[in-house]
Design an enzyme around this catalytic site. Structure first.
Site, short mmCIF file in Angstrom:
data_model
loop_
_atom_site.label_atom_id
_atom_site.label_comp_id
_atom_site.label_asym_id
_atom_site.label_seq_id
_atom_site.Cartn_x
_atom_site.Cartn_y
_atom_site.Cartn_z
N LYS A 154 0.85 -1.20 0.00
CA LYS A 154 0.00 0.00 0.00
C LYS A 154 0.88 1.25 0.00
O LYS A 154 0.65 2.19 -0.77
CB LYS A 154 -0.92 -0.01 1.23
CG LYS A 154 -2.08 -0.99 1.09
CD LYS A 154 -2.85 -1.22 2.41
CE LYS A 154 -3.90 -2.30 2.20
NZ LYS A 154 -4.61 -2.70 3.44
N GLN A 159 -4.46 -1.00 9.54
CA GLN A 159 -4.48 -2.37 9.01
C GLN A 159 -5.09 -3.34 10.02
O GLN A 159 -4.73 -3.33 11.20
CB GLN A 159 -3.04 -2.80 8.64
CG GLN A 159 -2.94 -4.15 7.97
CD GLN A 159 -3.56 -4.20 6.57
OE1 GLN A 159 -3.67 -3.19 5.88
NE2 GLN A 159 -3.96 -5.38 6.15
N ASP A 188 -11.08 3.47 4.12
CA ASP A 188 -11.50 2.07 4.17
C ASP A 188 -13.02 1.95 4.12
O ASP A 188 -13.56 0.85 3.89
CB ASP A 188 -11.05 1.46 5.51
CG ASP A 188 -9.91 0.46 5.36
OD1 ASP A 188 -9.79 -0.15 4.28
OD2 ASP A 188 -9.16 0.29 6.33
N1 GUN Z 1 -7.06 -6.34 6.40
C1 GUN Z 1 -7.51 -7.13 5.40
N2 GUN Z 1 -8.26 -6.41 4.51
C2 GUN Z 1 -8.26 -5.13 4.99
C3 GUN Z 1 -8.86 -3.93 4.51
O1 GUN Z 1 -9.54 -3.88 3.48
N3 GUN Z 1 -8.63 -2.82 5.28
C4 GUN Z 1 -7.90 -2.86 6.42
N4 GUN Z 1 -7.75 -1.73 7.10
N5 GUN Z 1 -7.33 -3.96 6.89
C5 GUN Z 1 -7.51 -5.09 6.17
#
Ligand code: GUN
Length: 313
Positions: free
Chosen positions: A53, A97, A120
């Site tokens: 990311k 995350q 998100d």
């Molecule tokens: N962990 C797995 N998928 C995601 C997501 O889409 N967003 C976040 N913040 N953590 C994750």
């Protein structure tokens, strides 16, 4: 034989559009989109996701900061950091995350993120906007948003008259994708671990979205001939054929079987996966665009001119 829905190509196309929207934003307002990614602890898979990311944010020309907190960090430590990021004008998007260590209340943390920085789409404000059809101003969770772009390439934007089945009812994927499918006029069924006769329900689906986290649970004869299949699963399984101790990634759908029946299908890897990061970049650029006072309709115009993402397999 079905068509392959190429998530890598579709994600690349979204990234190109994000870069060009970022250029327009910078030219018109001087704003550089900023994203803060927060990770707590040492989970190896999460570390890989977060690194990609941050890398992609830099490639898009964003201001990108990463906060690595130790596993022992407290809820208060995390809430304090979110407060600082909420108040930082260089940060337009905040991503914490998941999963968080068990001693931290994830719900409390996610709801502390300012809704206008919630790239998100997990805050109640954004969940509520999506649920009530206020999608233009909402931040839609990245994986479901990516699934809809792949579906759009296969079936178009208007899903009127089509029956869609979503396997899984998580807040991150199942529920938001059900709302997006409804907003696109599909007739939606959400099935889950307590649903009776999943196979029969799936066989009625023109569009099948599998998001259950069970390797290859959906078999070929569950697929309606010609259906569009979107496989959200990313499951690591052992692969003794590759050598002792080796593993491979498979989806929630038994791909080889399903591709004999489906009209179009996403592979794993290379389907939905690359779209998640691309949509995070798109949401961050959108947050910066709105924060700079530009018209959201103009951003949507820049981001909606997508090329085809379905190719014969
Ligand atoms: N962990 C797995 N998928 C995601 C997501 O889409 N967003 C976040 N913040 N953590 C994750």
């Amino acid at each position: 034989m079905s068509k392959l829905i190429d998530g890598k190509a579709a994600a690349q196309s979204v990234i190109e559009q994000v870069k060009s929207a970022t250029g327009v934003l910078q030219h018109e307002t001087g704003t550089v989109p900023g994203i803060a990614v927060v990770i707590v602890g040492e989970d190896p898979a999460s570390k890989v996701y977060v690194a990609s990311k941050s890398r992609m944010a830099k490639e898009c020309g964003f201001h990108s900061v990463q906060h690595d907190l130790s596993t022992e960090s407290s809820e208060v430590d995390l809430l304090t950091l979110i407060g600082i990021l909420n108040a930082d004008p260089r940060v337009h998007g905040i991503l914490v995350q998941l999963p968080l260590p068990p001693h931290i209340d994830s719900g409390r943390i996610l709801q502390a993120i300012a809704p206008e920085k919630d790239v998100d789409g997990f805050t109640f404000v954004n969940v509520g906007k999506l649920g009530t059809g206020e999608i233009a101003s909402a931040f839609v969770p990245c994986t479901p948003a990516g699934c809809m772009i792949l579906l759009e390439g296969a079936r178009g934007r208007d899903l009127s008259g089509l029956s869609a089945v979503v396997l899984g009812r998580s807040n991150i994927v199942g529920k938001p994708i059900a709302n997006l499918l409804l907003a696109a006029h599909a007739t939606v069924t959400v099935a889950h671990s307590r649903t009776k006769d999943l196979a029969a329900i799936c066989r009625a689906a023109d569009i099948l979205v599998a998001a259950v986290g069970r390797p290859e649970m959906v078999r070929g004869d569950w697929i309606k001939p010609g259906a569009t299949v979107i496989d959200v699963g990313i499951n690591r399984v052992s692969a003794p054929d590759k050598g002792q101790g080796k593993t491979r990634i498979v989806g929630d759908v038994a791909y080889a079987e399903a591709s004999e029946w489906a009209g179009a299908i996403t592979p794993v890897p290379g389907g939905v996966g690359p779209m998640t990061i691309a949509m995070l970049m798109a949401n961050t650029a959108k947050a910066a665009w709105i924060a700079s006072g530009l018209e959201i309709a103009d951003f949507d115009t820049l981001l909606c001119d997508r090329g085809p993402c379905v190719t014969p397999s």
